[in-house]
Scaffold this motif. Structure first.
Motif, short mmCIF file in Angstrom:
data_model
loop_
_atom_site.label_atom_id
_atom_site.label_comp_id
_atom_site.label_asym_id
_atom_site.label_seq_id
_atom_site.Cartn_x
_atom_site.Cartn_y
_atom_site.Cartn_z
N PHE A 137 10.28 0.34 -7.07
CA PHE A 137 11.69 0.30 -6.69
C PHE A 137 11.95 1.40 -5.68
O PHE A 137 11.38 2.49 -5.76
N LYS A 138 12.84 1.11 -4.74
CA LYS A 138 13.18 2.09 -3.72
C LYS A 138 13.94 3.27 -4.33
O LYS A 138 14.77 3.10 -5.22
N VAL A 139 13.64 4.45 -3.78
CA VAL A 139 14.35 5.67 -4.15
C VAL A 139 14.73 6.38 -2.85
O VAL A 139 13.86 6.55 -1.97
N PRO A 140 15.97 6.80 -2.67
CA PRO A 140 16.36 7.46 -1.42
C PRO A 140 15.50 8.69 -1.15
O PRO A 140 15.06 9.38 -2.07
N HIS A 141 15.29 8.98 0.12
CA HIS A 141 14.48 10.13 0.49
C HIS A 141 15.14 11.46 0.11
O HIS A 141 14.46 12.50 0.08
N GLU A 142 16.43 11.44 -0.18
CA GLU A 142 17.09 12.67 -0.63
C GLU A 142 16.57 13.12 -1.99
O GLU A 142 16.75 14.28 -2.39
N VAL A 143 15.97 12.20 -2.74
CA VAL A 143 15.40 12.53 -4.05
C VAL A 143 13.99 13.07 -3.84
O VAL A 143 13.14 12.38 -3.24
N PRO A 144 13.68 14.29 -4.29
CA PRO A 144 12.33 14.83 -4.12
C PRO A 144 11.29 13.94 -4.80
O PRO A 144 11.57 13.28 -5.81
N SER A 145 10.09 13.93 -4.24
CA SER A 145 9.05 13.03 -4.75
C SER A 145 8.72 13.28 -6.21
O SER A 145 8.46 12.34 -6.96
N GLU A 146 8.73 14.55 -6.65
CA GLU A 146 8.40 14.83 -8.04
C GLU A 146 9.46 14.29 -9.00
O GLU A 146 9.15 13.89 -10.12
N VAL A 147 10.70 14.26 -8.56
CA VAL A 147 11.78 13.67 -9.36
C VAL A 147 11.66 12.15 -9.33
O VAL A 147 11.80 11.48 -10.36
N ALA A 148 11.38 11.60 -8.16
CA ALA A 148 11.22 10.15 -8.03
C ALA A 148 10.12 9.64 -8.95
O ALA A 148 10.24 8.57 -9.55
N ALA A 149 9.04 10.42 -9.08
CA ALA A 149 7.93 10.00 -9.93
C ALA A 149 8.38 9.82 -11.38
O ALA A 149 8.00 8.85 -12.05
N LEU A 150 9.21 10.74 -11.87
CA LEU A 150 9.61 10.71 -13.28
C LEU A 150 10.61 9.60 -13.59
O LEU A 150 10.79 9.23 -14.75
N LEU A 151 11.25 9.06 -12.56
CA LEU A 151 12.23 8.00 -12.79
C LEU A 151 11.61 6.76 -13.41
O LEU A 151 12.26 6.07 -14.21
N GLY A 152 10.35 6.46 -13.09
CA GLY A 152 9.75 5.20 -13.50
C GLY A 152 9.17 5.18 -14.90
O GLY A 152 8.76 4.12 -15.37
N LEU B 155 0.86 -1.17 0.00
CA LEU B 155 0.00 0.00 0.00
C LEU B 155 0.90 1.22 0.00
O LEU B 155 1.75 1.38 0.89
N VAL B 156 0.71 2.09 -0.99
CA VAL B 156 1.57 3.26 -1.16
C VAL B 156 0.71 4.53 -1.11
O VAL B 156 -0.29 4.63 -1.81
N ARG B 157 1.11 5.47 -0.28
CA ARG B 157 0.49 6.80 -0.29
C ARG B 157 1.17 7.61 -1.37
O ARG B 157 2.37 7.86 -1.30
N ILE B 158 0.42 7.99 -2.39
CA ILE B 158 1.01 8.67 -3.54
C ILE B 158 1.33 10.12 -3.18
O ILE B 158 0.47 10.86 -2.68
N THR B 159 2.56 10.53 -3.45
CA THR B 159 3.00 11.89 -3.14
C THR B 159 3.18 12.74 -4.40
O THR B 159 3.12 13.97 -4.32
N ALA B 160 3.40 12.11 -5.55
CA ALA B 160 3.56 12.86 -6.81
C ALA B 160 3.33 11.90 -7.97
O ALA B 160 3.70 10.73 -7.91
N ALA B 161 2.70 12.42 -9.04
CA ALA B 161 2.46 11.62 -10.23
C ALA B 161 2.62 12.51 -11.47
O ALA B 161 2.14 13.64 -11.48
N GLY B 162 3.30 12.00 -12.49
CA GLY B 162 3.51 12.76 -13.70
C GLY B 162 2.42 12.47 -14.73
O GLY B 162 1.94 11.35 -14.85
#
Length: 367
Positions: free
Chosen positions: A160-175, A39-46
């Motif tokens: 996939f895990k992404v370090p918390h140092e990466v902002p959520s909006e950037v993490a979203a675009l990685l996938g 279960l994931v709480r969504i913080t950002a979506a592109g």
């Protein structure tokens, strides 16, 4: 649990979508995660062109479907068989899970996961069935993700895990944007340091391809697009030279690697014409089914050119995402430059209009 999600109710609605409202933000019932799910709480979506293609009907799907396939969030619960993730982890979603067990996943050559393909085609989860419901019945999942929502249940093979140092909006675009564009350059295109890269189609994926190419040592990045606004954005983000298709042909642009990101026969032909001798063309744009393009086969042979398709980066997503994360943290891959604006979930139909008009690159939904 009750969540809020953006649900596609009908394809091919009249435009503008802000008026016809084919996507309706509504409450759904979300099941608890199964044994292999989170279960994931969504913080950002592109907002990606693949979402728009669903809304337009260019890519057929069953409705109702809870949209969104490019997103990041925080793990709030894990299934009984999940060991690689913990509550509190930040994760990014991919839109095609890799089970790691089927014949395709075990192949020495890269292939799409057969189980993932089947699940996505039916709007179900990798483990089978749907986790989203409303009073009238179940709601299909989009790529096993459905991240235009406050929460999502996803399979462990889809995140996939992404370090918390990466902002959520950037993490979203990685996938999606970065995984697809970067993989076309590195995995399918086999870019070597010092080579010239030309990119046809400067949307989010094309710009991500340019960013990755610069990060790993391309000598020159050439951007090609019909829209002046996208060429201007490309100059800001990654391009050394920018041209319309006609200008590129007129000046005789030649590149070692060309990445085609449009999915249209004219764009494919332009991309092919930019190839240098022994050049490689990687095509990642998704055309409508049955679309073809003419090709001079003698030229293909005598110029020793090659053409390949690439989907979702044509690599191992976990390894690729880890590489892009490190490049970002090292300051070499400024993914945040792809972001045009942020918006609430309630503006999703207007976001589709803006994307179609070509005025934005990546809009970030904050559920």
């Amino acid at each position: 649990m009750k969540i809020t999600a953006a649900v596609l109710e009908r394809q091919g609605a009249s435009e503008p979508f802000a008026d016809s409202q084919p996507v309706r933000v509504q409450q759904l019932e979300l099941d608890q995660p199964g044994p292999t799910e989170l279960l994931v709480r969504i913080t950002a979506a592109g907002v990606c062109h693949s979402d728009l293609s669903r809304v337009q009907g260019a890519r057929e799907c069953a409705v109702p479907m809870a949209l969104g396939h490019e997103g990041a969030g925080i793990v709030e619960a894990v299934g009984s068989s999940v060991t690689a993730f913990s509550v509190g982890d930040q994760v990014t979603c991919i839109f095609m899970p890799r089970c790691g067990e089927c014949e395709n996943c075990q192949s020495a050559q890269w292939r799409l996961c057969s189980r993932g393909l089947q699940a996505n085609a039916t709007g179900e989860m990798l483990a089978g069935g749907r986790r989203l419901h409303r009073s009238s019945g179940p709601v299909d999942h989009h790529g096993g993700a459905s991240v235009f929502a406050t929460h999502a249940v996803v399979d462990q093979a889809s995140v996939f895990k992404v370090p918390h140092e990466v902002p959520s909006e950037v993490a979203a675009l990685l996938g999606c944007a970065v995984l697809t564009g970067g993989g076309a350059v590195l995995n399918s295109g086999r870019l070597s340091e010092g080579e010239t890269v030309a990119i046809v189609g400067m949307g989010g994926v094309g710009l991500a391809a340019g960013l990755v190419a610069k990060a790993v040592g391309a000598e020159k990045v050439v951007a090609v697009d019909q829209l002046a606004s996208k060429l201007e954005k490309a100059r800001e983000i990654c391009a050394d030279e920018t041209y319309t298709p006609a200008q590129a042909l007129e000046v005789g642009v030649r590149a070692d690697l060309v990445v085609e990101c449009v999915g249209h026969p004219a764009a494919f032909q332009t991309a092919y014409s930019l190839l240098d001798t022994a050049g490689r063309l990687v095509t990642i744009g998704l055309p409508k089914p049955g679309v073809t393009a003419p090709l001079d086969l003698l030229d293909l042979v005598t110029q020793a050119r090659s053409i390949t398709g690439s989907y979702m980066g044509s690599g191992l997503p976990g390894q690729d995402i880890d590489r892009y994360v490190q490049l970002y943290l090292d300051g070499r891959l400024p993914i945040d430059r792809l972001i045009s604006s942020e918006l609430p979930l309630s503006e999703i139909n207007a976001a589709m209009d803006r994307l179609k008009e070509g005025h934005v690159i990546r809009q970030i939904v904050r559920p």
